[in-house]
Design an enzyme around this catalytic site. Structure first.
Site, PDB file in Angstrom:
ATOM      1  N   ASP A  33      24.743  46.997  16.581  1.00  0.00           N
ATOM      2  CA  ASP A  33      25.887  47.899  16.389  1.00  0.00           C
ATOM      3  C   ASP A  33      26.762  47.951  17.644  1.00  0.00           C
ATOM      4  O   ASP A  33      26.268  47.757  18.753  1.00  0.00           O
ATOM      5  CB  ASP A  33      25.358  49.308  16.053  1.00  0.00           C
ATOM      6  CG  ASP A  33      26.443  50.195  15.460  1.00  0.00           C
ATOM      7  OD1 ASP A  33      27.528  49.676  15.130  1.00  0.00           O
ATOM      8  OD2 ASP A  33      26.199  51.407  15.333  1.00  0.00           O
ATOM      9  N   ASN A  81      29.076  47.629   4.154  1.00  0.00           N
ATOM     10  CA  ASN A  81      30.125  47.026   4.984  1.00  0.00           C
ATOM     11  C   ASN A  81      31.301  46.468   4.163  1.00  0.00           C
ATOM     12  O   ASN A  81      32.377  46.211   4.708  1.00  0.00           O
ATOM     13  CB  ASN A  81      29.560  45.916   5.890  1.00  0.00           C
ATOM     14  CG  ASN A  81      28.759  46.450   7.063  1.00  0.00           C
ATOM     15  OD1 ASN A  81      27.855  45.776   7.570  1.00  0.00           O
ATOM     16  ND2 ASN A  81      29.064  47.659   7.521  1.00  0.00           N
TER      17      ASN A  81
END
Ligand code: FPP
Length: 253
Positions: A33, A81
């Site tokens: 991330d 996503n």
């Protein structure tokens, strides 16, 4: 973040330190991330963050292999996503066709077996093909498994497993009494992998984001404020050293 990075520069933990210290986690999973925030920090477009993040995959793969990790799972793209702007999704989908042709020879030479955990549906052909080729080309390697969680979502995975159980029940292949943890586990996408021993998440976020909810039941967690593109070997080995110092009790004493 600065103090964490500085601290690990001073105490530069190496692969040797890890190997001398004790057992190495068999399965390490990483939520990569912070690509976007890393790019922002340097005034770059988000795509540059993803690209540098992609470049970092190789370094951490080799670091994991060096200390004898058996499975390294990297969360590359979640089922959520898809909600990102089309331009960003399109860019992320292009990464496999750059990464695999570039790295496949090295992966082969390092006896690494590439795998994918996730749904192939929805993935465009140009994203799926390079990873499928890599899986095929490294199928016979028996070293570390490099597992990409791609188009992966844990709740959906569990729903599918539950559906398979229901189908097997209705078809008379199993009885209600056969429904237990093992039976559900056998129907997950990760059925042939051990559960992760250690989960690392970069970028300072403290959540699971629908990643391996079932498989992480007894996993040790380790978080760093470093963004994924700047996550490096000393940080990776620091995570492993801390894991080595933890007492895993699995609910016992
Ligand atoms: C999270 O950062 C990262 C991703 C959604 C993509 C991760 C993918 C890679 C590192 C490359 C994978 C490589 C291959 C070969 C598939 P973010 O964009 O959420 O960062 P932010 O929270 O700072 O915005």
């Amino acid at each position: 973040m600065k103090h964490i990075l500085r601290r690990f520069k001073q105490h530069h933990i190496t692969a040797d330190d890890i190997l001398k210290a004790g057992s190495v986690p068999k399965h390490v999973a990483i939520i990569m991330d912070g690509n976007g925030r890393w790019a922002k920090k340097f005034g770059l477009p988000r795509a540059a963050g993803h690209h540098t993040g992609m470049k970092n995959v190789k370094k951490i793969t080799i670091a994991a292999k060096t200390i004898g990790v058996e499975v390294l799972t990297l969360y590359a793209f979640s089922t959520e996503n898809w909600k990102r702007p089309k331009e960003e999704v399109d860019y992320l989908m292009k990464l496999p066709q750059e990464f695999f042709p570039l790295e496949i020879e090295d992966l082969e030479q390092n006896n690494i077996q590439v795998r994918m955990t996730g749904s192939k549906e929805q993935l465009p052909e140009f994203a799926l093909k390079p990873i499928e080729n890599a899986i095929e080309r490294t199928r016979h390697n028996d070293g570390m498994i490099l597992n990409f969680a791609l188009n992966y979502g844990s709740r959906l995975e569990i729903v599918h497993a539950a559906k398979h159980l229901a189908e097997d029940l209705l078809a008379g292949r199993i009885h209600t009494d056969d429904i237990n943890e093992q039976a559900l586990n056998d129907r997950l996408l990760t059925s042939d992998l051990p559960d992760p021993d250690l989960l690392i998440r970069t970028s300072g976020e403290l959540r699971l984001s629908n990643f391996m909810l079932w498989q992480l039941a007894y996993t040790e967690f380790w978080f760093t404020e470093a963004y994924w593109p700047e996550f490096n070997e000393p940080l990776f080995y620091s995570a492993i050293r801390e894991y080595q110092n933890r007492a895993r009790r699995y609910g016992g004493l």
